[in-house]
Enzyme design. Structure first.
Site, mmCIF file in Angstrom:
data_model
loop_
_atom_site.group_PDB
_atom_site.id
_atom_site.type_symbol
_atom_site.label_atom_id
_atom_site.label_comp_id
_atom_site.label_asym_id
_atom_site.label_seq_id
_atom_site.Cartn_x
_atom_site.Cartn_y
_atom_site.Cartn_z
ATOM 1 N N TYR A 177 -4.261 4.802 18.239
ATOM 2 C CA TYR A 177 -3.529 3.642 17.696
ATOM 3 C C TYR A 177 -4.019 2.348 18.307
ATOM 4 O O TYR A 177 -4.034 1.289 17.684
ATOM 5 C CB TYR A 177 -2.014 3.816 17.898
ATOM 6 C CG TYR A 177 -1.463 4.851 16.960
ATOM 7 C CD1 TYR A 177 -1.323 6.187 17.357
ATOM 8 C CD2 TYR A 177 -1.161 4.530 15.641
ATOM 9 C CE1 TYR A 177 -0.871 7.156 16.475
ATOM 10 C CE2 TYR A 177 -0.706 5.498 14.744
ATOM 11 C CZ TYR A 177 -0.574 6.813 15.171
ATOM 12 O OH TYR A 177 -0.149 7.777 14.284
ATOM 13 N N HIS A 181 7.262 3.659 7.701
ATOM 14 C CA HIS A 181 6.546 4.501 8.670
ATOM 15 C C HIS A 181 6.230 3.778 9.967
ATOM 16 O O HIS A 181 5.357 4.214 10.716
ATOM 17 C CB HIS A 181 5.267 5.044 8.025
ATOM 18 C CG HIS A 181 5.563 5.966 6.892
ATOM 19 N ND1 HIS A 181 4.614 6.322 5.961
ATOM 20 C CD2 HIS A 181 6.703 6.597 6.523
ATOM 21 C CE1 HIS A 181 5.172 7.148 5.079
ATOM 22 N NE2 HIS A 181 6.439 7.315 5.390
ATOM 23 N N ARG A 224 -6.853 1.396 16.041
ATOM 24 C CA ARG A 224 -6.384 0.893 14.745
ATOM 25 C C ARG A 224 -5.783 -0.499 14.900
ATOM 26 O O ARG A 224 -5.907 -1.351 14.026
ATOM 27 C CB ARG A 224 -5.360 1.852 14.131
ATOM 28 C CG ARG A 224 -5.964 3.167 13.646
ATOM 29 C CD ARG A 224 -4.908 4.075 13.041
ATOM 30 N NE ARG A 224 -4.343 3.544 11.823
ATOM 31 C CZ ARG A 224 -3.227 4.041 11.254
ATOM 32 N NH1 ARG A 224 -2.573 5.035 11.847
ATOM 33 N NH2 ARG A 224 -2.774 3.530 10.137
ATOM 34 N N GLN A 235 4.685 1.819 3.140
ATOM 35 C CA GLN A 235 4.378 2.959 4.010
ATOM 36 C C GLN A 235 3.327 2.535 5.036
ATOM 37 O O GLN A 235 3.010 3.309 5.945
ATOM 38 C CB GLN A 235 3.850 4.131 3.187
ATOM 39 C CG GLN A 235 4.842 4.620 2.149
ATOM 40 C CD GLN A 235 4.199 5.583 1.182
ATOM 41 O OE1 GLN A 235 4.115 6.795 1.433
ATOM 42 N NE2 GLN A 235 3.728 5.048 0.064
ATOM 43 N N GLY A 249 -0.973 1.401 -4.718
ATOM 44 C CA GLY A 249 -1.850 1.978 -3.697
ATOM 45 C C GLY A 249 -1.247 3.075 -2.851
ATOM 46 O O GLY A 249 -1.470 3.132 -1.643
ATOM 47 N N THR A 250 -0.466 3.964 -3.505
ATOM 48 C CA THR A 250 0.020 5.125 -2.760
ATOM 49 C C THR A 250 -0.147 6.363 -3.620
ATOM 50 O O THR A 250 0.096 6.348 -4.817
ATOM 51 C CB THR A 250 1.500 4.981 -2.337
ATOM 52 O OG1 THR A 250 1.937 6.226 -1.763
ATOM 53 C CG2 THR A 250 2.416 4.617 -3.495
ATOM 54 N N SER A 251 -0.558 7.458 -2.964
ATOM 55 C CA SER A 251 -0.761 8.713 -3.706
ATOM 56 C C SER A 251 0.572 9.400 -3.960
ATOM 57 O O SER A 251 0.622 10.469 -4.579
ATOM 58 C CB SER A 251 -1.679 9.637 -2.895
ATOM 59 O OG SER A 251 -1.047 9.944 -1.650
HETATM 60 N N1 APR Z 1 -6.164 -0.647 -4.699
HETATM 61 C C1 APR Z 1 -5.054 0.094 -4.957
HETATM 62 N N2 APR Z 1 -4.956 1.417 -4.698
HETATM 63 C C2 APR Z 1 -6.044 2.014 -4.166
HETATM 64 C C3 APR Z 1 -7.241 1.319 -3.880
HETATM 65 C C4 APR Z 1 -7.269 -0.072 -4.165
HETATM 66 N N3 APR Z 1 -8.360 -0.812 -3.921
HETATM 67 N N4 APR Z 1 -8.136 2.218 -3.352
HETATM 68 C C5 APR Z 1 -7.498 3.413 -3.302
HETATM 69 N N5 APR Z 1 -6.263 3.306 -3.807
HETATM 70 C C6 APR Z 1 -5.224 4.337 -3.951
HETATM 71 C C7 APR Z 1 -5.731 5.761 -3.978
HETATM 72 O O1 APR Z 1 -6.117 6.119 -5.292
HETATM 73 C C8 APR Z 1 -4.496 6.535 -3.529
HETATM 74 O O2 APR Z 1 -3.651 6.852 -4.633
HETATM 75 O O3 APR Z 1 -4.411 4.270 -2.799
HETATM 76 C C9 APR Z 1 -3.768 5.545 -2.616
HETATM 77 C C10 APR Z 1 -3.859 5.904 -1.152
HETATM 78 O O4 APR Z 1 -3.209 7.127 -0.957
HETATM 79 P P1 APR Z 1 -3.103 7.733 0.533
HETATM 80 O O5 APR Z 1 -4.424 7.636 1.201
HETATM 81 O O6 APR Z 1 -2.424 9.067 0.411
HETATM 82 O O7 APR Z 1 -2.152 6.712 1.300
HETATM 83 P P2 APR Z 1 -0.576 6.648 1.232
HETATM 84 O O8 APR Z 1 -0.053 7.094 -0.097
HETATM 85 O O9 APR Z 1 -0.177 5.294 1.702
HETATM 86 O O10 APR Z 1 -0.129 7.727 2.350
HETATM 87 C C11 APR Z 1 1.267 7.814 2.609
HETATM 88 O O11 APR Z 1 0.827 9.330 4.403
HETATM 89 O O12 APR Z 1 -0.418 9.927 6.206
HETATM 90 C C12 APR Z 1 0.753 9.337 5.829
HETATM 91 O O13 APR Z 1 1.947 7.801 7.083
HETATM 92 C C13 APR Z 1 0.810 7.917 6.306
HETATM 93 O O14 APR Z 1 1.861 6.074 5.222
HETATM 94 C C14 APR Z 1 0.940 7.129 5.024
HETATM 95 C C15 APR Z 1 1.479 8.142 4.043
#
Ligand code: APR
Length: 234
Positions: free
Chosen positions: A53, A104, A56, A86, A175-177
């Site tokens: 951390y 988070h 980061r 998140q 931007g979240t999966s």
């Molecule tokens: N703009 C928007 N979205 C994007 C971009 C971009 N330029 N590039 C990638 N993405 C999308 C990806 O397609 C994906 O759907 O951002 C998403 C990232 O997903 P993750 O990497 O899973 O991140 P996140 O959803 O924030 O993870 C949630 O998991 O590990 C834990 O605590 C951690 O907060 C995190 C949580």
């Protein structure tokens, strides 16, 4: 004033140069989650976790909010906006967002390792001194640890996020999966009939309600399209 909640994830900060977690080259490809993002990992090797951390945090000091963060912040001029993120970076705040719920935790903050949820022991690190090491203690005498919600730990601010979802007029997801709960579950608190916009260049595995409008762009381009097209007469 119309009310909007915006749920953001790591994709929001990609254009600022910060890695996502699960895409190619994501953080979890290079660091085993169990070692650096669980209480067990911290108990087993606290120095490794502090170093992860610290790195980061130093990286965060070297990046800046992107246009997407700025456009999210600009919505506050016309709407009552709550950002539920998140992300542990402070890029939403640095772009001007004034109501941000960090589900988070926050990378620039550290807390007691004995009472991580006790806000009396939370401290914000300054850019001039962004790292902590073994032997740096919280006010309760315990080792300082990152103010991050690790896997398996409670997400105390989820209640605030659910309250923020009440009587909203629009829900925006950027931007979240939608892989991680309870954060991803926020989608199900959107009142029936409320427009939902998903900004993500890729498909997300999560099952989405039929009324979700998927804007297949990155955060900045997607927010521009959202504002110009979908919010034009909102
Ligand atoms: N703009 C928007 N979205 C994007 C971009 C971009 N330029 N590039 C990638 N993405 C999308 C990806 O397609 C994906 O759907 O951002 C998403 C990232 O997903 P993750 O990497 O899973 O991140 P996140 O959803 O924030 O993870 C949630 O998991 O590990 C834990 O605590 C951690 O907060 C995190 C949580």
């Amino acid at each position: 004033m119309k009310k909007i909640v915006i749920l953001t994830g790591a994709g929001m900060s990609v254009e600022s140069g910060l890695a996502t977690f699960r895409g190619g080259g994501g953080l979890w490809d290079n660091y085993p989650v169990e070692q650096v993002a669980t209480p067990e990992g911290f108990a087993a090797n606290p120095s490794l976790v502090l170093e992860f951390y610290n790195k980061r945090r130093v990286e965060l000091l070297g990046v800046a909010p992107n246009e997407g963060h700025r456009l999210v912040a600009s919505l506050e001029e016309k709407y009552d906006v709550t950002v539920v993120t998140q992300n542990v970076d402070d890029l939403h705040e640095r772009a001007g967002s004034t109501s941000v719920i960090h589900l988070h935790g926050e990378l620039m903050k550290v807390c007691s390792s004995r009472n991580p949820g006790d806000l009396r022991y939370v401290r914000t690190l300054q850019p001039s001194a962004p790292t902590i090491k073994m032997g740096d203690l919280a006010a309760d005498g315990s080792q300082l640890r990152p103010f991050i919600v690790w896997f398996g730990e409670a997400v105390p601010l989820m209640e605030d996020a659910v309250v923020a979802m009440r009587d909203i007029d629009a829900f925006i997801i950027i931007g979240t999966s939608l892989n991680v709960y309870p954060a991803a579950g926020l989608l199900h608190y959107a009142p029936a009939g409320v427009p939902i916009y998903l900004i993500d260049p890729n498909d997300v595995a999560a099952v989405l309600p039929s009324n979700v409008v998927h804007i297949r762009n990155g955060a900045s381009e997607g927010m521009r399209r959202l504002i110009d097209t979908y919010l034009a007469d909102f």
